[in-house]
Motif scaffolding. Structure first.
Motif, mmCIF file in Angstrom:
data_model
loop_
_atom_site.group_PDB
_atom_site.id
_atom_site.type_symbol
_atom_site.label_atom_id
_atom_site.label_comp_id
_atom_site.label_asym_id
_atom_site.label_seq_id
_atom_site.Cartn_x
_atom_site.Cartn_y
_atom_site.Cartn_z
ATOM 1 N N UNK A 235 -46.873 1.435 -18.335
ATOM 2 C CA UNK A 235 -46.610 0.736 -19.598
ATOM 3 C C UNK A 235 -47.299 -0.627 -19.644
ATOM 4 N N UNK A 236 -47.397 -1.287 -18.494
ATOM 5 C CA UNK A 236 -48.053 -2.596 -18.455
ATOM 6 C C UNK A 236 -49.520 -2.487 -18.848
ATOM 7 N N UNK A 237 -50.186 -1.417 -18.436
ATOM 8 C CA UNK A 237 -51.584 -1.218 -18.812
ATOM 9 C C UNK A 237 -51.692 -0.899 -20.291
ATOM 10 N N UNK A 238 -50.751 -0.109 -20.805
ATOM 11 C CA UNK A 238 -50.739 0.182 -22.240
ATOM 12 C C UNK A 238 -50.583 -1.106 -23.044
ATOM 13 N N UNK A 239 -49.700 -2.007 -22.581
ATOM 14 C CA UNK A 239 -49.516 -3.293 -23.251
ATOM 15 C C UNK A 239 -50.817 -4.091 -23.245
ATOM 16 N N UNK A 240 -51.505 -4.096 -22.112
ATOM 17 C CA UNK A 240 -52.746 -4.860 -21.980
ATOM 18 C C UNK A 240 -53.831 -4.316 -22.902
ATOM 19 N N UNK A 255 -43.600 8.463 -21.418
ATOM 20 C CA UNK A 255 -43.857 9.601 -20.527
ATOM 21 C C UNK A 255 -42.954 9.560 -19.295
ATOM 22 N N UNK A 256 -41.940 8.679 -19.313
ATOM 23 C CA UNK A 256 -40.979 8.610 -18.208
ATOM 24 C C UNK A 256 -41.473 7.773 -17.044
ATOM 25 N N UNK A 257 -40.522 7.218 -16.283
ATOM 26 C CA UNK A 257 -40.829 6.451 -15.071
ATOM 27 C C UNK A 257 -41.802 5.302 -15.316
ATOM 28 N N UNK A 258 -41.613 4.582 -16.427
ATOM 29 C CA UNK A 258 -42.461 3.432 -16.712
ATOM 30 C C UNK A 258 -43.886 3.792 -17.086
#
Length: 333
Positions: A235-240, A255-258
């Protein structure tokens, strides 16, 4: 008479000539042919509709085994069985005509019924895992012709433990469908449920608009469909990525598990690969209708398709740090 090349056996219309070709019109013939070739240690490639294959150019040291066993049956419990060589869209049409729901969202997907569990085909909110109960396999390791439960296939997004392993050959599939007047919720219609026949036509129209329904006169359909799977990233990469691109409503799904699933097509476009990339004159180009399809404009080779795939992968990786994975099976490349 010369052996047909893989260019005539695949929807990408590229690929060299196999060392031999065997056409199997029954499940027994298919199992027996594969068994004999295995005993003789002859490399082989099982080919259904050829819609998920990218095969190398030139003379190939492998035999082509064509899956041509066809037929559809339905029992009293609404379990539909389809022989592996049956055209998949004919299976969907049969279900819809008989008022059976569950696979209408998979209308227009090219290829054969036997290929559907191998990569767990899916579209518009549905996948074969939703209705698949059993698969009849020829087990190349044990020589058994056996029905196995769908639960044993490790079905996941565009994956099964049959894919890339060649451990078994699909002979027949069994689906559990349901009598209904309306479709499953359709993603491309915002989750709406509509009459089955209307659902099928809607899906076909949407796929045609993207060049995803085979048409010999349209080079946008000389493809393997969606060439890359949608990547799953932290998710952090998606945010970036969303912050980097600076657009509202970037397609992203839990997609689960962060982890989150992103749209490969969206990433490709924003990495500088628009529709028709790399431009007029290139023998292999992205579809002019949908950036997720790599297409043969009429004279492309397998090497041309592979080079374009790697170029798109490089640009997405360089732009966003995301690795795109091809969906078709590469043979000899």
């Amino acid at each position: 008479m010369s052996t047909p090349s893989f260019a005539s056996l695949t929807t990408l219309r590229v690929g060299g000539a196999p060392s031999a070709l065997y056409e199997c019109a029954s499940a027994a013939s298919l199992a027996e042919t594969v068994a004999k070739l295995d005993r003789d240690r002859v490399p082989l490639l099982v080919v259904g509709g050829g819609s998920n294959l990218l095969v190398a150019d030139g003379e190939l040291d492998l035999a082509a085994v064509l899956v041509r066993n066809e037929g559809i049956s339905l029992d009293d419990d609404l379990r539909l069985r389809a022989q592996a060589g049956t055209e998949w869209d004919a299976v969907v049409a049969y279900a819809v005509e008989h008022g059976l729901g569950g696979i209408e969202a998979l209308s227009g997907i090219p290829g054969s019924a036997g290929a559907t569990p191998v990569q767990n085909v899916g579209a518009y909110g549905a996948e074969i895992a939703d209705v698949l109960t059993r698969v009849r396999l020829y087990n190349r390791e044990t020589g058994a012709d056996e029905w196995v439960d769908a639960s044993s296939l490790d079905l996941a997004y565009r994956y099964s433990n049959l894919k890339f392993t060649s451990r078994a050959v699909v002979l027949e599939i069994e689906l559990q469908l349901a009598e209904t007047d309306v479709s499953i919720p359709l993603r491309h219609l915002g989750g709406e449920r509509v009459p089955l026949a209307e659902a099928r036509e809607s899906v076909l129209a949407t796929r045609r608009a993207k060049g995803m329904v085979l048409d010999a006169a349209d080079h946008d359909t000389w493809s393997a469909g969606s060439f890359f799977t949608n990547p799953v990233v932290p998710s952090a990469l998606a945010d970036a990525i969303e912050a980097q691109v600076g657009e509202e409503r970037m397609p992203r799904f839990p997609a689960g598990d962060g982890q989150e699933k992103l749209s490969a097509a969206w990433l490709i476009e924003r990495a500088g690969c628009p529709r028709g990339f790399p431009g007029e004159g290139a023998p292999a180009r992205l579809s002019t209708k949908h950036t997720l399809a790599l297409t043969n404009r009429g004279s492309a080779t397998a090497a041309d398709i592979a080079a374009l795939a790697r170029r798109v992968q490089d640009q997405v990786r360089d732009a966003f740090g995301v690795e795109l994975h091809p969906e078709p099976v590469w043979v000899g490349l």
